[in-house]
Design a protein around this motif. Structure first.
Motif, short mmCIF file in Angstrom:
data_model
loop_
_atom_site.label_atom_id
_atom_site.label_comp_id
_atom_site.label_asym_id
_atom_site.label_seq_id
_atom_site.Cartn_x
_atom_site.Cartn_y
_atom_site.Cartn_z
N GLY A 135 0.89 -1.13 -0.23
CA GLY A 135 0.05 0.09 -0.06
C GLY A 135 0.68 1.25 -0.09
O GLY A 135 1.95 1.15 -0.63
N PRO A 136 0.30 2.44 0.34
CA PRO A 136 0.97 3.68 0.45
C PRO A 136 2.46 3.63 1.36
O PRO A 136 2.39 2.86 2.38
CB PRO A 136 0.04 4.48 1.01
CG PRO A 136 -1.24 4.22 0.88
CD PRO A 136 -1.07 2.52 1.00
N ARG A 137 3.52 4.03 0.90
CA ARG A 137 4.76 4.20 1.80
C ARG A 137 4.68 5.51 2.17
O ARG A 137 5.55 6.35 1.31
CB ARG A 137 6.05 3.80 1.07
CG ARG A 137 5.82 2.31 0.55
CD ARG A 137 7.15 1.70 0.10
NE ARG A 137 8.31 1.95 0.63
CZ ARG A 137 8.75 1.37 1.62
NH1 ARG A 137 8.35 0.13 2.10
NH2 ARG A 137 9.81 1.71 2.40
N ASN A 138 4.13 5.85 3.01
CA ASN A 138 4.20 7.40 3.48
C ASN A 138 5.39 8.03 3.77
O ASN A 138 5.80 9.39 3.61
CB ASN A 138 3.27 7.45 4.80
CG ASN A 138 1.85 7.28 4.68
OD1 ASN A 138 1.55 5.98 4.78
ND2 ASN A 138 0.90 8.10 4.30
N ALA A 139 6.29 7.26 4.10
CA ALA A 139 7.65 7.68 4.50
C ALA A 139 8.70 8.14 3.15
O ALA A 139 9.37 8.76 3.43
CB ALA A 139 8.63 6.53 5.27
N ASP A 140 8.14 7.66 2.18
CA ASP A 140 8.78 7.90 1.04
C ASP A 140 8.01 9.19 0.22
O ASP A 140 8.66 9.44 -0.92
CB ASP A 140 8.84 6.56 0.14
CG ASP A 140 9.96 5.61 0.47
OD1 ASP A 140 10.33 5.86 1.38
OD2 ASP A 140 9.80 4.38 0.08
N TYR A 141 6.97 9.82 0.67
CA TYR A 141 6.44 10.93 0.03
C TYR A 141 7.40 11.99 -0.05
O TYR A 141 8.12 12.32 0.93
CB TYR A 141 5.13 11.02 0.80
CG TYR A 141 3.97 10.35 0.65
CD1 TYR A 141 4.14 8.98 0.06
CD2 TYR A 141 2.77 10.71 0.88
CE1 TYR A 141 2.93 8.09 -0.04
CE2 TYR A 141 1.52 9.70 0.75
CZ TYR A 141 1.54 8.75 0.29
OH TYR A 141 0.63 7.77 0.21
N ARG A 142 7.29 12.71 -1.09
CA ARG A 142 8.00 14.00 -1.19
C ARG A 142 7.25 15.16 -1.90
O ARG A 142 6.17 14.72 -2.44
CB ARG A 142 9.17 13.72 -2.26
CG ARG A 142 10.48 12.59 -1.86
CD ARG A 142 11.42 12.67 -2.58
NE ARG A 142 12.32 14.05 -2.51
CZ ARG A 142 13.30 14.06 -3.47
NH1 ARG A 142 13.63 13.25 -4.24
NH2 ARG A 142 13.98 15.46 -3.57
N ARG A 143 7.71 16.24 -1.48
CA ARG A 143 7.10 17.50 -1.89
C ARG A 143 7.97 18.57 -2.70
O ARG A 143 9.21 18.46 -2.31
CB ARG A 143 6.13 18.13 -1.02
CG ARG A 143 7.12 18.91 0.11
CD ARG A 143 5.98 19.81 1.03
NE ARG A 143 7.02 20.43 1.94
CZ ARG A 143 6.54 21.16 2.97
NH1 ARG A 143 5.26 21.36 2.99
NH2 ARG A 143 7.23 21.75 3.84
N PHE A 144 7.58 19.19 -3.70
CA PHE A 144 8.58 20.01 -4.45
C PHE A 144 7.86 21.28 -4.44
O PHE A 144 6.75 21.75 -5.16
CB PHE A 144 8.78 19.41 -5.87
CG PHE A 144 9.56 18.07 -5.68
CD1 PHE A 144 10.85 17.78 -5.44
CD2 PHE A 144 8.52 17.17 -5.86
CE1 PHE A 144 11.08 16.50 -5.39
CE2 PHE A 144 9.27 15.72 -5.82
CZ PHE A 144 10.73 15.46 -5.82
N ASN A 145 8.31 22.46 -3.75
CA ASN A 145 7.92 23.72 -4.12
C ASN A 145 8.47 24.39 -5.51
O ASN A 145 9.64 24.45 -5.31
CB ASN A 145 8.41 24.75 -2.69
CG ASN A 145 7.70 24.41 -1.69
OD1 ASN A 145 6.55 24.05 -1.61
ND2 ASN A 145 8.35 24.66 -0.37
N ILE A 146 7.84 24.58 -6.17
CA ILE A 146 8.10 24.88 -7.50
C ILE A 146 8.46 26.37 -7.73
O ILE A 146 7.49 27.19 -7.33
CB ILE A 146 6.99 24.39 -8.67
CG1 ILE A 146 6.70 23.09 -8.46
CG2 ILE A 146 7.49 24.91 -10.06
CD1 ILE A 146 7.95 22.22 -8.75
#
Length: 599
Positions: A414-425
């Motif tokens: 299922g989801p791997r929350n620890a690997d989520y990333r965000r990028f401020n463009i």
């Protein structure tokens, strides 16, 4: 504050209401406080340079802080009061004003009266509570008056009556003021009131049932109906009263094993209150019995933490005596571990096992469903192997401002929350989704670090796919399959169009396809994560009404909430049940409002 990283602690601290306990190096509680926003309140001790000298002395002794989250600020208030009484922290006397809590008071007169009380307990009589709010006291008094016709009038009114008042006429009082009931009969009602307020409501019901049957056998049907109505009223309000029952601190543990997975459910009962439960899904190594798993769980969970006097277990570990000895030695008092065979504790164990089974079944169903969806996706895309890691990108902005890209990760669990990333463009033309996607993909893959996905999902069509392929080609990532998922003209679930890189025509898929359900789940999760981070970025640059963030809460419902609860601060203090009382707000929406306001 040696060895206590306050910055790291505050970074992970919740903004929910609750209670905080400040401890010294020996683990002794220095101070107990409550907060409607734990993050803000606890942080104020360390970010305010103008603290009073006594508070600075307290802060310099802090070695650790323990947090207990509650549903509402009212619950935090009562929990704080109970903890101060039990722990008697040194600095509470110096730093906190004494708070007054609402109680139900039963006087010690010949014909006692039942009423509301707040303040010092000076008058002789019995006090029941504390209650979470003034309104809950009055509500309980009103309910009790309909079942037990005990006077609730003040003494100056009671002593100056020459005839019965309206309460007698509507059968909510037996008029002891004018001698229409004997002291013995009145005391029977008083005894039932005391038993009920102490949590022995079932015993009251049993006694009333016996009297009902006796009256019926004597053909006194009117009296039997009177007792029948009392029993019915009592059963209706059993679940609505808020008072502490028998004072006891107990943890109830239930364990369920199935298909090489396990679930341990822990219910926390403190001072007679069921404070709720927590679910644990430990990873199993080898084949363990429930007894072995429970033994390992107790040792890992309770060592070096506060332990209640009694642990009620669904299974009896072989080393129960050793566990009892070790836990008692750590706690400095006797700790009892029991596996009940009869009595109410058996029902508690059944409750824990039922919850454990439901949670484990849900986990197994989710795992089975995800595996089937991955297999369906492999067939749909004609892949040699089933994907082991899927990454999905989404872009969020409003009219090109505060653009944020999200990257979420799914695998066979299922989801791997620890690997989520965000990028401020940054540095793109406002509204340029292609440029935003290109920047996010470049920043994700250019360092060639970590695990690359087997399948890269892009929220969009052919244009987004071409941008992704260009970036991957420039960086040299050649083994990743790229898939675009675009909303159809109607923008409805099930009407999506799938574009696979290397194929000219879109992939046709039915709305009930498990593969499509998986892709929808992944796409929606990426969208959710992008919106959350976009709102965080916007909040730093301008103010946004938090109520406007809540899906399903339109202008009319927002206005009704604000009017009926008295503003945003009162909405923040309200629990889920309180919010659901407002017309137009169901439990699902109430839970969503609570979660968003307290995240």
């Amino acid at each position: 504050m040696a060895n206590f990283d306050i910055d790291d602690f505050l970074k992970n601290l919740t903004a929910c209401p609750g209670v905080y306990r400040m401890l010294d190096a020996k683990g002794k509680v220095l101070y107990v406080g409550k907060a409607k926003n734990l993050k803000r309140r606890v942080g104020s001790y360390f970010r305010n340079s103008k603290l009073a000298p006594k508070i600075r002395i307290l802060v310099n002794q802090i070695y650790n802080i323990k947090i207990t989250v509650t549903h509402t600020e009212n619950e935090a208030l009562i929990l704080e009061n109970n903890l101060i009484k039990a722990l008697q922290p040194r600095y509470n006397v110096l730093l906190k004003d004494d708070k007054s809590y609402p109680y139900i008071f039963l006087s010690a007169d010949d014909f006692p009266h039942l009423g509301f009380h707040r303040g010092a307990k000076q008058a002789p009589g019995q006090y029941f509570g504390p209650y979470p709010s003034v309104s809950s006291v009055w509500q309980t008094l009103k309910l009790l008056q309909g079942v037990f016709p005990v006077r609730q009038c003040e003494d100056n009114f009671y002593r100056n009556r020459s005839r019965p008042c309206l309460q007698y006429q509507i059968k909510r009082c037996t008029a002891p003021c004018v001698g229409l009931i004997s002291k013995e009969d009145y005391n029977q009602d008083i005894q039932h009131v005391v038993m009920f307020l102490k949590g022995r409501d079932q015993q009251v019901i049993n006694e009333l049932v016996i009297r009902m049957e006796e009256a019926s056998q004597q053909l006194a049907f009117e009296q039997a109906a009177y007792y029948r109505d009392r029993v019915a009223s009592l059963r209706r309000i059993q679940a609505r009263q808020y008072i502490s029952g028998k004072k006891m601190d107990i943890d109830v543990l239930g364990v369920i094993l199935a298909e090489r997975m396990a679930c341990v459910e822990v219910f926390f009962i403190r001072g007679g209150y069921n404070l709720g439960n927590k679910t644990f899904l430990p990873k199993l190594e080898g084949n363990l019995t429930p007894q072995e798993l429970l033994s390992a769980f107790i040792a890992q969970y309770y060592l070096n933490r506060e332990i209640p006097p009694v642990l009620v277990l669904s299974h009896q570990p072989k080393d129960m005596n050793l566990l009892t000895e070790v836990l008692s030695e750590q706690a400095g008092r006797k700790i009892t571990l029991i596996k009940p065979d009869r009595g109410p504790k058996v029902q508690w164990v059944k409750m824990a096992l039922t919850n454990a089974k439901i949670n484990l079944d849900q986990c197994l169903a989710k795992k089975s469903s995800i595996a089937a969806r991955f297999k369906s996706l492999q067939r749909l895309l004609n892949l040699v192997n089933s994907p082991q890691r899927i990454e999905c990108f989404d872009i969020s902005h409003i009219q090109g401002t505060s653009t944020v890209a999200s990257c979420i990760v799914f695998d066979r669990e299922g989801p791997r929350n620890a690997d989520y990333r965000r990028f401020n463009i940054k540095g793109i033309i406002p509204g340029d989704d292609y440029g935003a996607l290109r920047q996010a993909l470049t920043r994700r893959f250019k360092k060639k670090e970590g695990i690359f996905p087997d399948l890269l999902v892009i929220d969009g069509g052919k244009g987004q796919i071409n941008q992704a392929l260009t970036v991957l080609e420039e960086i040299g990532v050649i083994e990743t399959t790229v898939l675009g998922i675009a909303k159809g003209p109607e923008r409805k679930a099930g009407k999506e169009t799938l574009f696979l890189a290397g194929y000219e025509n879109p992939i046709m898929v039915t709305p009930d396809s498990p593969a499509l359900h998986l892709l929808q789940h992944i796409r929606d999760e990426a969208h959710r994560f992008a919106i959350i981070n976009h709102r965080k970025r916007r909040a730093r640059g301008g103010k946004l009404s938090r109520l406007e963030e809540i899906p399903g809460l339109g202008p009319k419902r927002r206005r009704k909430l604000l009017i009926q609860l008295g503003g945003l601060q009162e909405i923040m203090r309200a629990g889920v049940e309180d919010l659901a009382q407002i017309k137009g707000i169901n439990l699902v929406l109430a839970q969503r409002i609570y979660d968003i306001l307290h995240r």
